[in-house]
Design an enzyme around this catalytic site. Sequence first.
Site, PDB file in Angstrom:
ATOM      1  N   GLY A  16       0.839  -1.208   0.000  1.00  0.00           N
ATOM      2  CA  GLY A  16       0.000   0.000   0.000  1.00  0.00           C
ATOM      3  C   GLY A  16       0.867   1.249   0.000  1.00  0.00           C
ATOM      4  NE  ARG A  77      -2.287  -4.483  -1.063  1.00  0.00           N
ATOM      5  CZ  ARG A  77      -1.820  -3.797  -0.025  1.00  0.00           C
ATOM      6  NH1 ARG A  77      -0.677  -4.146   0.533  1.00  0.00           N
ATOM      7  NH2 ARG A  77      -2.471  -2.763   0.473  1.00  0.00           N
ATOM      8  CG  ASP A 108       3.298  -7.383   7.930  1.00  0.00           C
ATOM      9  OD1 ASP A 108       4.336  -7.679   8.511  1.00  0.00           O
ATOM     10  OD2 ASP A 108       2.242  -8.061   7.960  1.00  0.00           O
ATOM     11  CB  THR A 131       2.732   0.404   6.037  1.00  0.00           C
ATOM     12  OG1 THR A 131       1.368   0.133   6.417  1.00  0.00           O
ATOM     13  CG2 THR A 131       3.611   0.074   7.224  1.00  0.00           C
ATOM     14  CG  ASP A 133      -1.643  -0.758   7.967  1.00  0.00           C
ATOM     15  OD1 ASP A 133      -2.508   0.110   7.764  1.00  0.00           O
ATOM     16  OD2 ASP A 133      -1.517  -1.772   7.249  1.00  0.00           O
ATOM     17  CG  ASP A 135       1.528  -3.265  10.185  1.00  0.00           C
ATOM     18  OD1 ASP A 135       2.357  -2.546   9.595  1.00  0.00           O
ATOM     19  OD2 ASP A 135       0.779  -4.056   9.591  1.00  0.00           O
ATOM     20  NE  ARG A 177      -2.566  -5.231   5.433  1.00  0.00           N
ATOM     21  CZ  ARG A 177      -3.049  -5.515   4.223  1.00  0.00           C
ATOM     22  NH1 ARG A 177      -3.825  -6.560   4.077  1.00  0.00           N
ATOM     23  NH2 ARG A 177      -2.766  -4.777   3.181  1.00  0.00           N
TER      24      ARG A 177
HETATM   25  O1  F6P Z   1      -1.590  -1.643   4.562  1.00  0.00           O
HETATM   26  C1  F6P Z   1      -2.165  -0.407   4.283  1.00  0.00           C
HETATM   27  C2  F6P Z   1      -3.641  -0.561   4.062  1.00  0.00           C
HETATM   28  O2  F6P Z   1      -4.197   0.700   3.745  1.00  0.00           O
HETATM   29  C3  F6P Z   1      -4.425  -1.187   5.219  1.00  0.00           C
HETATM   30  O3  F6P Z   1      -4.685  -0.280   6.254  1.00  0.00           O
HETATM   31  C4  F6P Z   1      -5.654  -1.698   4.519  1.00  0.00           C
HETATM   32  O4  F6P Z   1      -6.204  -2.796   5.201  1.00  0.00           O
HETATM   33  C5  F6P Z   1      -5.098  -2.157   3.176  1.00  0.00           C
HETATM   34  O5  F6P Z   1      -3.887  -1.437   2.977  1.00  0.00           O
HETATM   35  C6  F6P Z   1      -6.005  -1.914   2.003  1.00  0.00           C
HETATM   36  O6  F6P Z   1      -5.411  -2.483   0.890  1.00  0.00           O
HETATM   37  P1  F6P Z   1      -5.869  -2.205  -0.593  1.00  0.00           P
HETATM   38  O7  F6P Z   1      -5.483  -0.791  -0.929  1.00  0.00           O
HETATM   39  O8  F6P Z   1      -5.114  -3.200  -1.400  1.00  0.00           O
HETATM   40  O9  F6P Z   1      -7.347  -2.364  -0.619  1.00  0.00           O
END
Ligand code: F6P
Length: 324
Positions: A16, A77, A108, A131, A133, A135, A177
Site C-alpha cells: 500500500g 502487491r 509488512d 505503511t 498501519d 505495524d 489492517r
Molecule cells: O496496509 C495499508 C492498508 O491501507 C491497510 O490499512 C488496509 O487494510 C489495506 O492497505 C487496504 O489495501 P488495498 O489498498 O489493497 O485495498
Amino acid sequence: MKTNSIKHIAVFTSGGDSPGMNATLYAIAKASEANGIKLSGIRKGYEGVIDGDLVSLNSNELKNVTQKGGTILKTARSKRFMELEGRKKALQTLKTNNIDALIAIGGDGTFKGLLAFSEICDIPFIGIPGTIDNDISGTDYTLGFDSAVNTAIENIDKIRDTAESHNRVFIVEVMGRDSGYIAIHSGLMVGADAILIPESGKDFIYLLDKIKNYDSEDAFLVVVSEGDEIGAELVSSKIKEVNANVDLRITRLGHVQRGGNPSALDRMLGIRLGVAAVDALLQGRKNIMAGVLNNQLHFTPFEEVVKEHQVNKELHQLLELFGK
Ligand code: F6P
C-alpha cells in the site's frame, strides 16, 4: 568504512502506498548523488523488479515531489514474487541491469518478501518501513502513519459536528489492517467515547457498558479499527440490542487515509531513513531495515521486523483510561 563497490542502486515502493514515500525517494537520490552513485527507480513494486521496469531518478526532479502523497514509482502487491520462480527471475533481472544494491520501501508484506528474497539474493538490500498501519517492529513510526492519523482526525472532527447536531451515535471505521494504531491515536485525539482495536479484548465490554445508559442528549463517537474482529456492522447491531433508541450511523473512512500531502513528520522521517539506507549500504550492511527508535536511527534484521508488532503497555493503559 565506506565500500566503493556500489555504483548503481535501485529503489522501489511496494504494498500500500503511504504519504512520505516520495520524500524518501528524494533523500535517496540526494545521498546517492553525493556519493557518485547512479540511482534507478523500479516501477510497480516487486512486479517491476521481476520485469525490469526501470527509470532513472535524480534529486533535481524529485525535490518537487516531496509534498505529494502516493508514490511516483507506483506500487503493487505481487503474487509472482511470492513464488520462488518469481524471486529467481527478479534476481536475474537485477543482475542483467547491473544493480549493485537495492532499497525497498514498504510494509509488512514487503518485508516478508525481502526476508524470503534474502535466502537467494547475493545483492545487498535495505528496507524502509512505509505503511500507514504502523505495524512494523524496529521503528517507532512507519512512513505515512502520522499523515493517515492526521487525515483521520480531520475527518472525524467533521463527523462530530453533524453527530452533535443530531445527537447521533457514529461508528467510524479507520484503516490499519490487523493493527489498532490508527484507531487508538485518532480515537484518543478526537475524544471518542469508545475505541475498538484488534489487540484489546475489553474495549467492547466498556462500550456496551457505556452505551446502555446513553440518553441521546449528546453525540456518541465510536472509533473502530477495520481489523477488529467484531466489525462496524456487528458493533452497530449489539449497540441497538442494549439501547434500542439510538440514532446510529456508520462511516468508513477508507482509502482517504492513504492519500494527501505527507505531514512534516512523515517528510522528515522519509528524509532521514532515505539517507540512512544509502549510508548503510555504503558501510557494507545488508538485509536490515532502517528505522527510528527513541528518535535515533536504528537498524533491525528482517527476521525481527516481520515479528508481530504489539501495541505497547502505555497505549493499552490509555485505552483503558479513556475507554471506561
Ligand atoms: O496496509 C495499508 C492498508 O491501507 C491497510 O490499512 C488496509 O487494510 C489495506 O492497505 C487496504 O489495501 P488495498 O489498498 O489493497 O485495498
